[in-house]
Enzyme design. Structure first.
Site, PDB file in Angstrom:
ATOM      1  N   SER A 136     -24.112  -4.669  13.975  1.00 35.93           N
ATOM      2  CA  SER A 136     -25.415  -4.337  13.835  1.00 35.93           C
ATOM      3  C   SER A 136     -26.092  -5.536  13.445  1.00 35.93           C
ATOM      4  CB  SER A 136     -26.188  -2.562  13.288  1.00 35.93           C
ATOM      5  OG  SER A 136     -27.371  -3.235  13.456  1.00 35.93           O
ATOM      6  N   TYR A 149     -26.945   1.815   5.693  1.00 34.80           N
ATOM      7  CA  TYR A 149     -26.224   0.666   6.120  1.00 34.80           C
ATOM      8  C   TYR A 149     -26.117   0.314   6.522  1.00 34.80           C
ATOM      9  CZ  TYR A 149     -26.721   0.801  11.920  1.00 34.80           C
ATOM     10  OH  TYR A 149     -26.396   1.197  13.153  1.00 34.80           O
TER      11      TYR A 149
END
Length: 240
Positions: A136, A149
């Site tokens: 990401s 995350y």
């Protein structure tokens, strides 16, 4: 000869888009997910697709996944590590993030990626196969309260180049870092698109297309790399 690919987290979102792309390329696909697929992939020729319920943070489950894949299709050419989670809609501040929440995210996103690679390597080596990890843009930029995350995705980027060096030349390993990819049915605003230098929010097809390239012979000189697919947002300087 048809490729055989495992797509973790292939039941929805980006993973489902990758599954659809691979099926269109006449590949055989194993969907590894804790959620049963509901998309049209399972309506295709059942001889080319298999769903295996898999918790990738469990080494026993991952080992079973690889064995079942080989039992069904006889080989493994491609591993797409896409599965990942975000804990809670209300993201806790760092001082309120519990160790359990932190560990659950790291286990699912980073440890799970490693375990899938670990158990797939012997089979991928036989085929001179390919691994593509989905990270990401959070690996290099953040919104508030995304520590677990972001850390897990940063770990995936680093794991990618480490594996590429360890496994080459038999296995190539690359990474994709998506930005805003629209995976929901909710409508987007005009401003959502306009803020992107490319003029639009990304789609699952955008990610599937680069996956297709990276697993092809056209990318045979690429390994250990991280490809940012974000409509240019990580290059945009923003002042408010």
């Amino acid at each position: 000869m048809q490729r055989v690919a495992i797509v973790t987290g292939g039941s929805n979102g980006i993973g489902a888009g990758i599954v659809q792309y691979l099926l269109q390329q006449h590949d055989r696909v194993v969907i590894a997910d804790v959620v049963t697929p509901s998309h049209k992939a399972l309506q295709t020729d059942r001889s080319r697709i298999l769903y295996i319920k898999t918790n990738i943070s469990s080494e026993t489950a991952v080992s079973k996944l690889i064995k079942q894949t080989i039992a069904r299709f006889g080989k493994l050419d491609v591993l797409i590590n896409n599965a990942g989670i975000v804990i809670g809609e209300k993201r806790p501040a760092p001082e309120k993030l519990s160790l359990k929440e932190w560990q659950k995210t790291i286990d699912a996103n980073l440890t799970g990626t490693f375990l899938c690679c670990k158990h797939a390597i012997p089979e991928l080596r036989k085929q001179k196969g390919v691994i593509v990890n989905i990270a990401s843009t959070r690996y290099l930029q953040s919104e508030p309260n995304t520590e677990a995350y972001s850390a897990s995705k940063g770990g995936i980027v680093s794991l990618t180049h480490a594996l590429a060096i360890s496994l080459g030349p038999e296995i190539r390993v690359n990474c994709i870092s998506p930005g805003w990819i629209h995976t929901e049915d909710t409508p987007l605003k005009k401003s959502d698109h306009q803020q992107h230098p490319c003029g639009r929010v990304g789609t699952v097809e955008d990610i599937a297309a680069i996956v297709g390239f990276l697993i092809s012979e056209n990318a045979s000189f690429m390994t250990g790399q991280n490809f940012i697919v974000d409509g240019g947002m990580t290059k945009k300087m923003i002042y408010t």
